[in-house]
Design a protein around this motif. Sequence first.
Motif, mmCIF file in Angstrom:
data_model
loop_
_atom_site.group_PDB
_atom_site.id
_atom_site.type_symbol
_atom_site.label_atom_id
_atom_site.label_comp_id
_atom_site.label_asym_id
_atom_site.label_seq_id
_atom_site.Cartn_x
_atom_site.Cartn_y
_atom_site.Cartn_z
ATOM 1 N N ASP A 114 1.613 13.280 14.923
ATOM 2 C CA ASP A 114 0.433 12.604 15.462
ATOM 3 C C ASP A 114 -0.695 12.671 14.442
ATOM 4 O O ASP A 114 -1.575 13.529 14.526
ATOM 5 N N CYS A 115 -0.646 11.792 13.485
ATOM 6 C CA CYS A 115 -1.585 11.859 12.368
ATOM 7 C C CYS A 115 -2.093 10.467 12.016
ATOM 8 O O CYS A 115 -1.543 9.463 12.453
ATOM 9 N N VAL A 116 -3.104 10.432 11.216
ATOM 10 C CA VAL A 116 -3.495 9.185 10.577
ATOM 11 C C VAL A 116 -3.009 9.246 9.137
ATOM 12 O O VAL A 116 -2.796 10.319 8.576
ATOM 13 N N GLU A 117 -2.806 8.090 8.562
ATOM 14 C CA GLU A 117 -2.421 7.987 7.165
ATOM 15 C C GLU A 117 -3.468 7.135 6.465
ATOM 16 O O GLU A 117 -4.085 6.267 7.088
ATOM 17 N N ILE A 118 -3.675 7.395 5.191
ATOM 18 C CA ILE A 118 -4.617 6.605 4.409
ATOM 19 C C ILE A 118 -3.910 6.047 3.183
ATOM 20 O O ILE A 118 -2.899 6.576 2.730
ATOM 21 N N LEU A 120 0.838 -1.193 0.000
ATOM 22 C CA LEU A 120 0.000 0.000 0.000
ATOM 23 C C LEU A 120 0.876 1.246 0.000
ATOM 24 O O LEU A 120 1.958 1.260 0.587
ATOM 25 N N ILE A 121 0.390 2.297 -0.640
ATOM 26 C CA ILE A 121 1.094 3.578 -0.659
ATOM 27 C C ILE A 121 0.355 4.506 0.299
ATOM 28 O O ILE A 121 -0.761 4.943 0.019
ATOM 29 N N TRP A 122 0.976 4.769 1.441
ATOM 30 C CA TRP A 122 0.363 5.547 2.505
ATOM 31 C C TRP A 122 0.657 7.027 2.327
ATOM 32 O O TRP A 122 1.718 7.407 1.863
ATOM 33 N N GLY A 142 -11.093 -0.079 -4.434
ATOM 34 C CA GLY A 142 -11.725 1.241 -4.324
ATOM 35 C C GLY A 142 -11.913 1.699 -2.901
ATOM 36 O O GLY A 142 -12.310 2.831 -2.667
ATOM 37 N N GLY A 143 -11.641 0.830 -1.941
ATOM 38 C CA GLY A 143 -11.769 1.197 -0.541
ATOM 39 C C GLY A 143 -10.555 1.966 -0.056
ATOM 40 O O GLY A 143 -9.674 2.349 -0.829
ATOM 41 N N VAL A 144 -10.499 2.164 1.262
ATOM 42 C CA VAL A 144 -9.428 2.941 1.877
ATOM 43 C C VAL A 144 -8.967 2.226 3.144
ATOM 44 O O VAL A 144 -9.783 1.701 3.907
ATOM 45 N N ALA A 145 -7.659 2.210 3.371
ATOM 46 C CA ALA A 145 -7.082 1.714 4.615
ATOM 47 C C ALA A 145 -6.614 2.921 5.421
ATOM 48 O O ALA A 145 -6.167 3.917 4.860
#
Length: 76
Positions: A27-31, A14-16, A37-40
Amino acid sequence: MNDTPSIDGDPPPLIWRKSRASNASGDCVEIASLPDGGVAVRDSKNPQGPHLRFSASEWGAFIGGAKAGEFDSPSM
């Protein structure tokens, strides 16, 4: 995202990415976009830890709710 499988048949990594509005403390979230088509989503402080997976419709509902203020802190 590169959807080409690796030589051993595993899916590509995955490319975050973080928001451009992230702060310097990290202090972040990454997607990451998923091939379906979904998201992690993961905690940027623990990149090897677990991540949550959302379908495209679940992610769309979350983003729509965030834009509409559904998750804002209540006024005191």
